[in-house]
Motif scaffolding. Structure first.
Motif, PDB file in Angstrom:
ATOM      1  N   UNK A  81      -8.824 -23.039 -20.279  1.00 13.14           N
ATOM      2  CA  UNK A  81      -7.926 -24.032 -20.869  1.00 13.14           C
ATOM      3  C   UNK A  81      -6.979 -23.414 -21.877  1.00 13.14           C
ATOM      4  N   UNK A  82      -7.512 -22.511 -22.716  1.00 14.25           N
ATOM      5  CA  UNK A  82      -6.648 -21.820 -23.675  1.00 14.25           C
ATOM      6  C   UNK A  82      -5.651 -20.916 -22.959  1.00 14.25           C
ATOM      7  N   UNK A  83      -6.117 -20.268 -21.881  1.00 13.76           N
ATOM      8  CA  UNK A  83      -5.206 -19.418 -21.106  1.00 13.76           C
ATOM      9  C   UNK A  83      -4.115 -20.267 -20.466  1.00 13.76           C
ATOM     10  N   UNK A  84      -4.474 -21.452 -19.978  1.00 15.36           N
ATOM     11  CA  UNK A  84      -3.483 -22.362 -19.407  1.00 15.36           C
ATOM     12  C   UNK A  84      -2.468 -22.815 -20.434  1.00 15.36           C
ATOM     13  N   UNK A  85      -2.948 -23.128 -21.633  1.00 13.06           N
ATOM     14  CA  UNK A  85      -2.027 -23.539 -22.697  1.00 13.06           C
ATOM     15  C   UNK A  85      -1.117 -22.399 -23.116  1.00 13.06           C
ATOM     16  N   UNK A  86      -1.694 -21.210 -23.240  1.00 11.52           N
ATOM     17  CA  UNK A  86      -0.892 -20.044 -23.625  1.00 11.52           C
ATOM     18  C   UNK A  86       0.152 -19.726 -22.553  1.00 11.52           C
ATOM     19  N   UNK A  87      -0.260 -19.782 -21.287  1.00 12.59           N
ATOM     20  CA  UNK A  87       0.697 -19.478 -20.220  1.00 12.59           C
ATOM     21  C   UNK A  87       1.790 -20.542 -20.156  1.00 12.59           C
ATOM     22  N   UNK A  88       1.442 -21.790 -20.488  1.00 19.39           N
ATOM     23  CA  UNK A  88       2.447 -22.846 -20.519  1.00 19.39           C
ATOM     24  C   UNK A  88       3.481 -22.563 -21.603  1.00 19.39           C
ATOM     25  N   UNK A  89       3.020 -22.146 -22.782  1.00 20.23           N
ATOM     26  CA  UNK A  89       3.949 -21.835 -23.869  1.00 20.23           C
ATOM     27  C   UNK A  89       4.801 -20.616 -23.537  1.00 20.23           C
ATOM     28  N   UNK A  90       4.183 -19.621 -22.919  1.00 20.86           N
ATOM     29  CA  UNK A  90       4.937 -18.426 -22.538  1.00 20.86           C
ATOM     30  C   UNK A  90       5.984 -18.780 -21.485  1.00 20.86           C
ATOM     31  N   UNK A 148       6.411 -20.166 -13.270  1.00 16.72           N
ATOM     32  CA  UNK A 148       5.996 -21.564 -13.184  1.00 16.72           C
ATOM     33  C   UNK A 148       4.832 -21.732 -12.210  1.00 16.72           C
ATOM     34  N   UNK A 149       4.912 -21.092 -11.047  1.00 18.41           N
ATOM     35  CA  UNK A 149       3.830 -21.205 -10.063  1.00 18.41           C
ATOM     36  C   UNK A 149       2.548 -20.595 -10.614  1.00 18.41           C
ATOM     37  N   UNK A 150       2.655 -19.436 -11.264  1.00 20.24           N
ATOM     38  CA  UNK A 150       1.477 -18.822 -11.878  1.00 20.24           C
ATOM     39  C   UNK A 150       0.873 -19.701 -12.949  1.00 20.24           C
ATOM     40  N   UNK A 151       1.745 -20.318 -13.745  1.00 19.58           N
ATOM     41  CA  UNK A 151       1.279 -21.218 -14.791  1.00 19.58           C
ATOM     42  C   UNK A 151       0.538 -22.414 -14.191  1.00 19.58           C
ATOM     43  N   UNK A 152       1.056 -22.965 -13.121  1.00 20.66           N
ATOM     44  CA  UNK A 152       0.396 -24.098 -12.472  1.00 20.66           C
ATOM     45  C   UNK A 152      -0.975 -23.702 -11.924  1.00 20.66           C
ATOM     46  N   UNK A 153      -1.081 -22.496 -11.388  1.00 19.90           N
ATOM     47  CA  UNK A 153      -2.376 -22.029 -10.896  1.00 19.90           C
ATOM     48  C   UNK A 153      -3.392 -21.871 -12.020  1.00 19.90           C
ATOM     49  N   UNK A 154      -2.964 -21.326 -13.155  1.00 17.86           N
ATOM     50  CA  UNK A 154      -3.876 -21.163 -14.294  1.00 17.86           C
ATOM     51  C   UNK A 154      -4.329 -22.522 -14.809  1.00 17.86           C
ATOM     52  N   UNK A 155      -3.410 -23.465 -14.889  1.00 13.41           N
ATOM     53  CA  UNK A 155      -3.768 -24.807 -15.347  1.00 13.41           C
ATOM     54  C   UNK A 155      -4.719 -25.473 -14.353  1.00 13.41           C
ATOM     55  N   UNK A 156      -4.503 -25.266 -13.056  1.00 11.61           N
ATOM     56  CA  UNK A 156      -5.403 -25.838 -12.049  1.00 11.61           C
ATOM     57  C   UNK A 156      -6.805 -25.255 -12.174  1.00 11.61           C
TER      58      UNK A 156
END
Length: 96
Positions: A64-73, A45-53
């Motif tokens: 943005x695509x990496x953030x979306x993909x990490x959110x789904x993962x 979750x923390x890693x996902x938040x960093x990618x989205x930030x």
């Protein structure tokens, strides 16, 4: 009680403890794995938040695509982890 009776009770209690230790160690292992899965979900979750930030700050399409993909993962991992945790807690509590 005499000395012999105390000695017999002590030996009997040691036998009971010897029988209980493997089960207690198994339960300890199950609870340890459940806690580690929860910590893993928090880390993802923390890693996902960093990618989205980073994606929000850079306005980069790839980020943005990496953030979306990490959110789904993360969602998949969280669901898998919660199911695993439930089954392990159920085993610990003898619910199954």
């Amino acid at each position: 009680m005499g000395q012999g009776a105390n000695h017999f009770l002590a030996k009997e209690r040691l036998r009971e403890i010897d029988q209980q230790i493997p089960d207690l160690l198994h339960r300890l292992r199950l609870s340890h794995h459940a806690v580690m899965a929860t910590y893993g979900a928090i880390l993802v979750l923390i890693g996902d938040l960093l990618v989205i930030a980073v994606a929000a700050l850079t306005n980069n399409v790839v980020a943005g695509l990496a953030g979306s993909a990490s959110f789904l993962i993360r969602g998949s991992v969280a669901r898998l982890g919660s199911g695993t945790n439930y089954s392990r807690i159920a085993k610990i509590a003898n619910l199954d």
